[in-house]
Each structure stands twice: as C-alpha cells, then as structure tokens.
Write an enzyme that holds these catalytic residues in place. Structure first.
Site, PDB file in Angstrom:
ATOM      1  N   ASN A  52      48.975 -43.174 -12.303  1.00 41.96           N
ATOM      2  CA  ASN A  52      49.937 -42.077 -12.158  1.00 41.96           C
ATOM      3  C   ASN A  52      51.212 -42.340 -12.955  1.00 41.96           C
ATOM      4  O   ASN A  52      51.736 -41.446 -13.628  1.00 41.96           O
ATOM      5  CB  ASN A  52      50.312 -41.894 -10.681  1.00 41.96           C
ATOM      6  CG  ASN A  52      49.173 -41.365  -9.834  1.00 41.96           C
ATOM      7  OD1 ASN A  52      48.192 -40.839 -10.345  1.00 41.96           O
ATOM      8  ND2 ASN A  52      49.297 -41.528  -8.538  1.00 41.96           N
ATOM      9  N   ASP A 254      55.389 -42.020  -7.882  1.00 43.38           N
ATOM     10  CA  ASP A 254      54.874 -42.564  -9.147  1.00 43.38           C
ATOM     11  C   ASP A 254      55.426 -41.783 -10.330  1.00 43.38           C
ATOM     12  O   ASP A 254      55.782 -42.362 -11.364  1.00 43.38           O
ATOM     13  CB  ASP A 254      53.349 -42.513  -9.157  1.00 43.38           C
ATOM     14  CG  ASP A 254      52.725 -43.345  -8.058  1.00 43.38           C
ATOM     15  OD1 ASP A 254      53.347 -44.346  -7.648  1.00 43.38           O
ATOM     16  OD2 ASP A 254      51.618 -43.006  -7.604  1.00 43.38           O
TER      17      ASP A 254
END
Length: 322
Positions: A52, A254
């Site tokens: 991510n 993220d």
C-alpha cells in the site's frame, strides 16, 4: 534518494457489519468472548502495508522498490503494482505458498476487527534492502511485517547507517519492550497513529511527548483531526484534508505514509509534507480498498490548493521529480 519499502504484501478480505461492535460485546463477559458478526458484504482487494505504501508513493511520481515475500498467486497483483511504477525487484516468490491474507471487518462507526494469516510473509526475513544494495543515501521503510524480518531490517540499517522509517503499528501487541526499543532506537523517523504512540510509550515506560522527541523525526496521525510532526524539538500541527465521501478507512494510514515519504524525498517544508500526506490518505478513504484509487499529479496539486491554499512548493512534484 532511493526508497525501499518493506512490509506485508497481502490480499485484503474486506467485510462490512451493518451495526456497531460495541452494541454486541458485554464488558462483564469479555473473559469468555464469543461473538459472531453477520456481515453484509465481502470483497477481496489488493493490500498489505508495504504494498500500500509503495503504491501510494508511486502515484506521486516516486519509484519505490518493494521488498517482501509473496505466494505463487501473486502474478496479477505484481502486474498491477509494476503498472503504476513500483519496482518489484525486491519481491521474492515462495514456492508452494499463498500470499498473506488480511480479514477486515468494519462496523458503522469505522471500528475494525482484523485477523491476519501470514502465508508467504513468514519468509520475509529471507530478503532485505541490504541484499538490494541499500546505502546511507537511501531510505528504508520498515512497516508491519514478519517480526523476524522487521528485526533484521532495523538491525542492518542501524549497523550500516541507512536511514529508516519505523512503523510497527499492527505488530505492536505482540512486541515486548526490548523488541520495540531495538527497532526504535536507530530510526530516523517513527510513525504511527495516536493510539499506537500511546501503546509504544506505555511499553517503553516513557511519556508520549518524550517518545515523539526520542527520534529525529516523528509523525503521529490523529484521524479526522489531522496529524502531528515533531522534528528537532519543533511540532507542526497538520490539518486534515476533506474527503468527498467516506467509503472505507482501510489503507488510509499507509496512504498517509506514502504521501509523507514522497514529500520528504522532495525536501519540502514539514507543513507541506504533512499536508501532502493528509491529502494522500483522503484518496484511500474515498474508495473501497487500499489500492482502488488513482489520480494524476495535476489533479493532486489542484486538490491540494482546494484544501490548503497555494501550492508553489509542489511544482517539483508536477515535473515528476519525486
């Protein structure tokens, strides 16, 4: 500066519970907790903390090298990442294994219950940024991963003088004081949300303020309240960006880290770095799954102006210099 992103690479199985977990948990019975939540939906998305972060960094023009282990079911996922500009030279396939899987159940208050099966990730310590030539001129992101891999990366970076961002987050509950201290003490950047900073401070026996100042740079996300960046004794309060809609919080942290690393790699002022990160997180929140969003750099800069005003500092980003 090359950026090596380590962390889990996983498939996320995302579920939505049409209620609130708290309404079905009896405090006086938590010692024998047994609760089943009937969910309305189930989707499989590409995810994992390392992947991510790398995905979001690539959207902003970066060329991160993703480092981790995956199963034989990874090929389509690989094409998705490399198509966005992620360098997959650090991704190692483990024979006869499945890629890690994360099972996320989200309620109507955006609370989450998460279970994680490591699969191929349990072999993550068999490859590291050191194997790929990381030097003191680079940055290594150490995101939640197999504990042995996280310990290896932190130790190798500390010995070699390679700057690293340390983000233990989801692995914190299983870490003891010694493990956490080993990872934190050599870090250039310590990252986490406010709950995680509280947990780290408690484990280390220090105050949150002391913890934030114990590393050269710390960045603590505060959810809808924005974030706090602390560096060289100075604290920068970062305002949140405004989402057009809130669909799924999975992967927002993220995405924030991807935006933070992108801004930092450009040498931008810390308030701008933080605002870039806040805006990057919003894109993830507006879509179902942590890697379903995309945008052009021009769109990103225009939306930055809408949220925060003048964006002259982002001209380098528009020229593809991240």
């Amino acid at each position: 500066m090359r950026v090596f992103v380590t962390g889990s690479i996983a498939f996320d199985y995302i579920m939505v519970f049409p209620g609130k977990f708290q309404d079905h948990i009896l405090p006086e019975k938590v010692h024998v907790l047994s609760v089943s939540f009937l969910v309305d939906s189930l989707t499989r998305r590409r995810g994992g903390t390392g992947a991510n972060i790398a995905y979001n960094l690539a959207l902003l023009g970066g060329k991160p090298t993703l480092v981790g282990t995956v199963g034989e079911d990874f090929e389509d996922y690989r094409k998705h990442l490399t198509g966005r500009g992620v360098d997959d030279s650090g991704v190692k396939v483990i024979k006869d294994e499945h890629t890690a899987s994360c099972f996320v159940n989200t309620d109507m208050s955006d609370n989450q219950l998460i279970a994680f099966y490591p699969g191929a990730m349990s072999k993550a310590s068999t490859i590291s940024p050191k194997d790929l030539g990381a030097t003191a001129d680079d940055l290594v992101v150490i995101a939640p991963n197999d504990p042995a891999a996280m310990a290896r990366y932190a130790a190798e970076c500390t010995v070699a003088g390679v700057p690293y961002l340390y983000d233990p987050s989801m692995q914190l509950p299983r870490m003891d004081k010694a493990e956490l201290e080993e990872g934190r003490k050599g870090a250039k950047i310590l990252a986490g949300n406010d709950y995680e900073f509280g947990m780290m401070a408690e484990k280390l026996g220090v105050s949150e303020a002391e913890l934030r100042r114990s590393v050269p740079i710390s960045v603590m996300t505060l959810g809808a309240k924005g974030a706090l960046i602390t560096t060289d004794g100075t604290e920068y309060e970062i305002p949140p960006a405004k989402p057009g809609k809130v669909v799924d919080p999975t992967g927002a942290g993220d995405a924030f880290r991807g935006g933070f690393v992108a801004g930092m790699s450009l040498g931008l002022p810390w308030p701008v770095v933080g605002r870039m990160a806040s805006l990057t997180a919003v894109y993830a929140i507006e879509h179902p799954g942590p890697q379903e969003h995309s945008y052009s750099l021009d769109d990103f800069i225009a939306r930055y102006r809408e949220n925060f005003g003048p964006a002259e500092e982002l001209e380098a980003l528009g020229r593809g210099e991240a």
